[in-house]
Design an enzyme around this catalytic site. Structure first.
Site, PDB file in Angstrom:
ATOM      1  N   GLU A   1       0.427  -3.467  -9.044  1.00  9.98           N
ATOM      2  CA  GLU A   1      -0.679  -2.529  -8.980  1.00  9.98           C
ATOM      3  C   GLU A   1      -1.383  -2.296 -10.304  1.00  9.98           C
ATOM      4  OE1 GLU A   1      -1.870   1.807  -7.203  1.00  9.98           O
ATOM      5  OE2 GLU A   1       0.231   1.237  -7.351  1.00  9.98           O
TER       6      GLU A   1
ATOM      7  N   MET B   1      -4.193   9.332  -5.187  1.00  8.09           N
ATOM      8  CA  MET B   1      -3.152   8.699  -4.369  1.00  8.09           C
ATOM      9  C   MET B   1      -3.749   7.745  -3.340  1.00  8.09           C
ATOM     10  SD  MET B   1      -2.033  11.319  -1.423  1.00  8.09           S
ATOM     11  CE  MET B   1      -1.444   9.858  -0.626  1.00  8.09           C
ATOM     12  N   HIS B   2      -2.977   6.720  -2.977  1.00  7.89           N
ATOM     13  CA  HIS B   2      -3.462   5.751  -1.998  1.00  7.89           C
ATOM     14  C   HIS B   2      -2.287   5.015  -1.365  1.00  7.89           C
ATOM     15  CE1 HIS B   2      -3.345   4.123  -6.072  1.00  7.89           C
ATOM     16  NE2 HIS B   2      -2.876   3.012  -5.524  1.00  7.89           N
ATOM     17  N   PHE B   3      -2.425   4.730  -0.103  1.00 10.55           N
ATOM     18  CA  PHE B   3      -1.447   3.895   0.594  1.00 10.55           C
ATOM     19  C   PHE B   3      -1.793   2.434   0.380  1.00 10.55           C
ATOM     20  CE2 PHE B   3      -0.524   7.634   3.177  1.00 10.55           C
ATOM     21  CZ  PHE B   3       0.811   7.466   3.475  1.00 10.55           C
TER      22      PHE B   3
END
Ligand SMILES: [Zn+2]
Length: 169
Positions: free
Chosen positions: A11, A119-121
């Site tokens: 990421e 935030m992120h999935f």
């Protein structure tokens, strides 16, 4: 088969964007959606393609609001976020026919979050035997054309969702 969590480790690449600003905050100018690989912006949630995916079809699903964690979301936002994750999985199933998915959250730098503040999935489609493919993919980073092609394959399906559910395009 060993479960591969490497998508989370990759990421950091997200922070390649040097222009400053948050890659997840959609902003008011929707003309750059294509170049930012934004597939969907609803009232509460959005979907963007990972610019340097671990595998083709790697999506990121975030709340529209710039918040760090689940606990900062309203009940409505949480529901919409999970609904959007679900729709993203359905669309990937239809378009790319994966055999499985890794879906997850990295909360905090220590957990591998590249963009910690929003935030992120991660929604990562998986195919049998995709491990080798992904290693090469991750290191070589030959993906731009690949990504754009996938973006244009996925986009109509997300548009359809917007229309069906009365959201804003
Ligand atoms: Zn943000």
């Amino acid at each position: 088969m060993k479960v591969l969590w490497a998508p989370w480790r990759m990421e950091y690449i997200l922070s390649d964007q040097k222009e400053g600003g948050c890659i997840f905050c959609p902003g008011d100018d929707r003309h750059t959606d294509g170049s930012r690989l934004i597939l969907h912006v609803g009232d509460l949630s959005m979907v963007i393609m990972n610019r340097f995916p671990y595998i083709n079809g790697h999506l990121l699903v975030a709340p529209v609001r710039h918040v760090k964690g689940l606990e900062l979301l309203s009940g409505e936002e949480r529901l919409d976020l999970l609904t959007t994750v679900t729709r993203s999985i359905e669309i990937l199933k239809k378009v790319m026919k994966p055999e499985g998915f890794n879906v997850g959250l990295n909360l905090g730098k220590v957990a591998g979050a590249g963009v910690e503040e929003h935030m992120h999935f991660h929604v990562v489609p998986r195919w049998n035997g995709d491990n080798n493919y992904m290693t090469v993919f991750g290191e070589v980073r030959v993906i731009p054309q690949h990504i754009e092609e996938t973006y244009h394959r996925l986009l109509p399906h997300f548009r359809e969702v917007n229309v069906v559910h009365g959201g804003v395009q």
